[in-house]
Design a protein around this motif. Structure first.
Motif, PDB file in Angstrom:
ATOM      1  N   TYR A   1       0.967  -1.076   0.069  1.00 19.25           N
ATOM      2  CA  TYR A   1       0.007  -0.062  -0.024  1.00 19.25           C
ATOM      3  C   TYR A   1       0.856   1.267  -0.074  1.00 19.25           C
ATOM      4  O   TYR A   1       0.586   1.946  -0.734  1.00 19.25           O
ATOM      5  N   ALA A   2       1.859   1.278   0.777  1.00 15.43           N
ATOM      6  CA  ALA A   2       2.753   2.391   0.737  1.00 15.43           C
ATOM      7  C   ALA A   2       3.486   2.569  -0.614  1.00 15.43           C
ATOM      8  O   ALA A   2       3.740   3.817  -1.020  1.00 15.43           O
TER       9      ALA A   2
ATOM     10  N   GLU B   1       2.330   1.869  -3.596  1.00  9.94           N
ATOM     11  CA  GLU B   1       1.339   2.294  -4.433  1.00  9.94           C
ATOM     12  C   GLU B   1       0.948   3.901  -4.230  1.00  9.94           C
ATOM     13  O   GLU B   1       0.697   4.577  -4.908  1.00  9.94           O
ATOM     14  N   SER B   2       1.190   4.096  -2.709  1.00  9.36           N
ATOM     15  CA  SER B   2       0.726   5.411  -2.320  1.00  9.36           C
ATOM     16  C   SER B   2       1.689   6.337  -2.842  1.00  9.36           C
ATOM     17  O   SER B   2       1.175   7.680  -3.468  1.00  9.36           O
TER      18      SER B   2
END
Length: 293
Positions: free
Chosen positions: A181-182, A184-185
């Motif tokens: 997630y990090a 992609e963020s």
């Protein structure tokens, strides 16, 4: 609004926002309908202008000519729902929005159903709905890794490797999701932070592969094991590309202040990360096609 020399086109957007009742002008419409004009807000508020002038037949043309801008689409959807007197249309139209891949469009479908409670009370936890809608209606939200790999990366069978039978420890899988997630963020804004998290994600995947396939690791160091090529025979792309990503993480991210020559490191550029991202997709596709975990 016909002035070709105007410096700030958002002024025209404000004119249409606050005075949508201005008479329709075909020249103005033709001038701003294309996306050559840099201020898309003019076209966004043009939807209100067309509605006030009963030119709603032009909605679709405006939408299509603006590369299907999702913000313009949502404003058009709102007016379509308001204008229709047909309950069947409203039902089918709302159902279509609820199935949209784009999350905000799907959530708009839920919002529109609130405006007609007969529609809302007929909604069920449909497996075809957008994952956020399903979660709101009491269903289970999609796994972030599976959803992203399938819809964004084009990997058709991500659950071959990324499933809870293989990743059976909650803390381990939570760490995996957090790293991904990090990545992609920050992928499109902070490449150095993104590559650091991508490397953490790959490290976890590497350890899981070795564990599942009983591959002995020569060291506690991730990079040392990659250099030893212990997964080369089964996953040649993973071994090669993960080693490259690990090097970039060590030399060009916040992981260390210095590079291997003792100089202050130069952070990875967006173009460099874009190239690594393509290789990561190839790697994950390779891993997900393997069947003998």
């Amino acid at each position: 609004m016909n002035d070709d020399d105007i410096l700030f086109h958002h002024l025209n957007a404000l004119i249409l926002k606050y005075f949508p009742e201005l008479p329709f002008n075909e020249k103005v419409f033709e001038k701003y309908i294309t996306n050559k004009n840099r201020d898309w807000l003019v076209r966004y508020y043009m939807v209100d202008w067309l509605y006030k002038n009963e030119k709603t037949e032009l909605f679709e043309l405006l939408f299509i000519r603006n590369n299907e801008n999702p913000f313009i689409l949502r404003k058009i959807n709102d007016y379509k729902f308001i204008l229709s007197k047909d309950d069947t249309f409203k039902t089918l139209f709302t159902e279509k929005l609820l199935r949209a891949d784009y999350d905000l469009t799907a959530l708009q479908g839920l919002y529109l159903s609130f405006r007609n409670l007969n529609l809302f009370f007929r909604l069920k936890d449909n497996s075809n709905y957008n994952s956020y809608v399903r979660a709101i209606l009491g269903g289970k939200i999609d796994d972030f890794i599976l959803k992203t790999l399938k819809k964004e990366y084009g990997i058709s069978n991500p659950d071959t490797f990324f499933n809870r039978n293989i990743w059976d420890k909650d803390d381990e899988y939570s760490e995996l999701v957090e790293a991904f997630y990090a990545y992609e963020s920050f992928r499109k804004t902070q490449p150095s932070i993104a590559v650091l998290n991508l490397n953490n994600f790959n490290n976890l995947c590497f350890n899981k592969i070795c564990s599942r396939l009983n591959i002995k690791q020569n060291s506690k160091e991730y990079g040392v094991n990659l250099d030893a090529n212990i997964i080369q025979d089964i996953f040649p792309k993973a071994n090669r590309y993960w080693a490259e990503i690990n090097t970039k993480r060590n030399q060009k991210s916040e992981a260390h202040p210095y590079d291997k020559y003792g100089k202050i490191r130069i952070k990875i550029t967006q173009n460099e990360l874009n190239e690594l991202h393509k290789k990561e997709i190839e790697t994950l596709d390779e891993i997900c096609k393997y069947r003998n975990y």
